[in-house]
Design a protein around this motif. Structure first.
Motif, PDB file in Angstrom:
ATOM      1  N   SER A  33       0.523  -1.189   0.207  1.00  0.00           N
ATOM      2  CA  SER A  33       0.023   0.310   0.378  1.00  0.00           C
ATOM      3  C   SER A  33       1.206   1.224  -0.007  1.00  0.00           C
ATOM      4  O   SER A  33      -0.131   2.432  -0.200  1.00  0.00           O
ATOM      5  CB  SER A  33      -0.426   0.051   1.209  1.00  0.00           C
ATOM      6  OG  SER A  33      -0.393  -0.052   2.213  1.00  0.00           O
ATOM      7  N   ASP A  56      -5.882   3.923   7.844  1.00  0.00           N
ATOM      8  CA  ASP A  56      -7.119   4.437   7.361  1.00  0.00           C
ATOM      9  C   ASP A  56      -6.792   4.169   5.762  1.00  0.00           C
ATOM     10  O   ASP A  56      -6.876   3.186   4.964  1.00  0.00           O
ATOM     11  CB  ASP A  56      -8.048   5.865   7.416  1.00  0.00           C
ATOM     12  CG  ASP A  56      -8.148   5.279   8.454  1.00  0.00           C
ATOM     13  OD1 ASP A  56      -8.340   4.540   9.844  1.00  0.00           O
ATOM     14  OD2 ASP A  56      -8.851   6.980   8.870  1.00  0.00           O
ATOM     15  N   GLU A  57      -5.875   4.343   5.257  1.00  0.00           N
ATOM     16  CA  GLU A  57      -5.307   3.695   3.718  1.00  0.00           C
ATOM     17  C   GLU A  57      -4.497   3.323   3.965  1.00  0.00           C
ATOM     18  O   GLU A  57      -5.827   2.541   2.113  1.00  0.00           O
ATOM     19  CB  GLU A  57      -3.873   5.682   3.498  1.00  0.00           C
ATOM     20  CG  GLU A  57      -4.147   7.139   3.532  1.00  0.00           C
ATOM     21  CD  GLU A  57      -3.574   8.315   3.311  1.00  0.00           C
ATOM     22  OE1 GLU A  57      -2.304   7.658   2.954  1.00  0.00           O
ATOM     23  OE2 GLU A  57      -3.232   8.972   4.196  1.00  0.00           O
ATOM     24  N   GLU A  80      -5.516   0.539   4.929  1.00  0.00           N
ATOM     25  CA  GLU A  80      -7.216  -0.694   5.406  1.00  0.00           C
ATOM     26  C   GLU A  80      -7.687  -0.015   3.878  1.00  0.00           C
ATOM     27  O   GLU A  80      -8.351  -1.679   3.362  1.00  0.00           O
ATOM     28  CB  GLU A  80      -7.493  -0.482   6.640  1.00  0.00           C
ATOM     29  CG  GLU A  80      -7.363  -0.909   7.555  1.00  0.00           C
ATOM     30  CD  GLU A  80      -7.611  -0.409   9.168  1.00  0.00           C
ATOM     31  OE1 GLU A  80      -8.852   0.208   9.190  1.00  0.00           O
ATOM     32  OE2 GLU A  80      -7.245  -0.607   9.937  1.00  0.00           O
ATOM     33  N   VAL A  81      -8.020   1.226   3.265  1.00  0.00           N
ATOM     34  CA  VAL A  81      -8.703   1.066   2.121  1.00  0.00           C
ATOM     35  C   VAL A  81      -7.780   0.446   1.027  1.00  0.00           C
ATOM     36  O   VAL A  81      -8.717   0.238  -0.161  1.00  0.00           O
ATOM     37  CB  VAL A  81      -9.304   2.606   1.691  1.00  0.00           C
ATOM     38  CG1 VAL A  81      -9.387   2.929   0.475  1.00  0.00           C
ATOM     39  CG2 VAL A  81      -9.971   2.607   2.698  1.00  0.00           C
ATOM     40  N   TRP A  82      -6.580   0.836   0.981  1.00  0.00           N
ATOM     41  CA  TRP A  82      -5.995  -0.037   0.019  1.00  0.00           C
ATOM     42  C   TRP A  82      -6.446  -1.157  -0.170  1.00  0.00           C
ATOM     43  O   TRP A  82      -6.140  -2.385  -0.838  1.00  0.00           O
ATOM     44  CB  TRP A  82      -4.555   0.455  -0.232  1.00  0.00           C
ATOM     45  CG  TRP A  82      -3.620  -0.526  -0.908  1.00  0.00           C
ATOM     46  CD1 TRP A  82      -3.305  -0.010  -2.706  1.00  0.00           C
ATOM     47  CD2 TRP A  82      -2.608  -1.942  -0.848  1.00  0.00           C
ATOM     48  NE1 TRP A  82      -2.364  -1.000  -2.779  1.00  0.00           N
ATOM     49  CE2 TRP A  82      -2.377  -2.208  -1.836  1.00  0.00           C
ATOM     50  CE3 TRP A  82      -3.077  -2.987   0.337  1.00  0.00           C
ATOM     51  CZ2 TRP A  82      -1.560  -3.734  -2.830  1.00  0.00           C
ATOM     52  CZ3 TRP A  82      -2.213  -4.087   0.210  1.00  0.00           C
ATOM     53  CH2 TRP A  82      -1.821  -3.557  -1.800  1.00  0.00           C
ATOM     54  N   CYS A  83      -6.544  -2.143   1.361  1.00  0.00           N
ATOM     55  CA  CYS A  83      -6.491  -3.730   1.233  1.00  0.00           C
ATOM     56  C   CYS A  83      -7.883  -4.102   0.414  1.00  0.00           C
ATOM     57  O   CYS A  83      -7.567  -5.113  -0.403  1.00  0.00           O
ATOM     58  CB  CYS A  83      -7.026  -4.090   2.706  1.00  0.00           C
ATOM     59  SG  CYS A  83      -5.260  -3.431   3.289  1.00  0.00           S
ATOM     60  N   LEU A  84      -8.312  -3.132   0.809  1.00  0.00           N
ATOM     61  CA  LEU A  84     -10.297  -3.494   0.059  1.00  0.00           C
ATOM     62  C   LEU A  84     -10.347  -2.827  -1.075  1.00  0.00           C
ATOM     63  O   LEU A  84     -10.640  -4.110  -2.124  1.00  0.00           O
ATOM     64  CB  LEU A  84     -11.316  -2.993   0.605  1.00  0.00           C
ATOM     65  CG  LEU A  84     -11.824  -3.341   2.147  1.00  0.00           C
ATOM     66  CD1 LEU A  84     -12.133  -2.172   3.349  1.00  0.00           C
ATOM     67  CD2 LEU A  84     -11.786  -4.465   2.596  1.00  0.00           C
ATOM     68  N   ARG A  85      -9.320  -2.233  -1.796  1.00  0.00           N
ATOM     69  CA  ARG A  85      -9.513  -1.871  -3.233  1.00  0.00           C
ATOM     70  C   ARG A  85      -8.443  -3.669  -3.502  1.00  0.00           C
ATOM     71  O   ARG A  85      -9.243  -3.504  -4.669  1.00  0.00           O
ATOM     72  CB  ARG A  85      -8.528  -0.231  -3.760  1.00  0.00           C
ATOM     73  CG  ARG A  85      -9.925   0.788  -3.250  1.00  0.00           C
ATOM     74  CD  ARG A  85      -9.117   1.703  -3.466  1.00  0.00           C
ATOM     75  NE  ARG A  85     -10.173   2.748  -3.458  1.00  0.00           N
ATOM     76  CZ  ARG A  85     -10.346   3.745  -2.637  1.00  0.00           C
ATOM     77  NH1 ARG A  85      -8.503   4.664  -2.660  1.00  0.00           N
ATOM     78  NH2 ARG A  85     -10.984   4.876  -2.539  1.00  0.00           N
ATOM     79  N   HIS A  86      -7.596  -3.722  -3.104  1.00  0.00           N
ATOM     80  CA  HIS A  86      -7.167  -5.215  -3.683  1.00  0.00           C
ATOM     81  C   HIS A  86      -7.244  -5.931  -3.905  1.00  0.00           C
ATOM     82  O   HIS A  86      -7.501  -6.378  -5.221  1.00  0.00           O
ATOM     83  CB  HIS A  86      -5.062  -4.134  -3.261  1.00  0.00           C
ATOM     84  CG  HIS A  86      -4.427  -6.022  -3.679  1.00  0.00           C
ATOM     85  ND1 HIS A  86      -3.424  -5.534  -4.690  1.00  0.00           N
ATOM     86  CD2 HIS A  86      -4.728  -7.169  -3.279  1.00  0.00           C
ATOM     87  CE1 HIS A  86      -3.336  -6.489  -5.039  1.00  0.00           C
ATOM     88  NE2 HIS A  86      -2.739  -7.150  -4.310  1.00  0.00           N
TER      89      HIS A  86
END
Length: 80
Positions: free
Chosen positions: A36, A43-44, A46-52
């Protein structure tokens, strides 16, 4: 006659270093190794994980938190 060495033993304390930045957060995919990048907030990453996960279907991630410590002599340490 040569001078003798004097060795003093000190007690040391390890504490979280609050003088600089706070912890640094990052996430890594355990399937492909993509990262990421670092951020000051979790937060950043974690959002990257979901998008990935949405893009790749990969579901395993490693959370990496880097904290900083500083060692110092204990106030009451002194020589023994």
């Amino acid at each position: 006659m040569a001078p003798k060495a004097v060795i003093r033993f000190m007690d040391w304390v390890l504490q979280v270093d609050t003088s600089g930045s706070g912890p640094i957060y990052e996430a890594e995919c355990t399937t492909c190794g993509e990262s990421s990048g670092t951020a000051d907030s979790k937060d950043e990453p974690e959002v990257w994980c979901l998008r990935h996960a949405g893009r790749s279907g990969h579901t395993g991630f490693r959370a990496v938190t880097t904290s900083f410590f500083r060692a110092s002599c204990a106030e009451s340490g002194g020589a023994r």
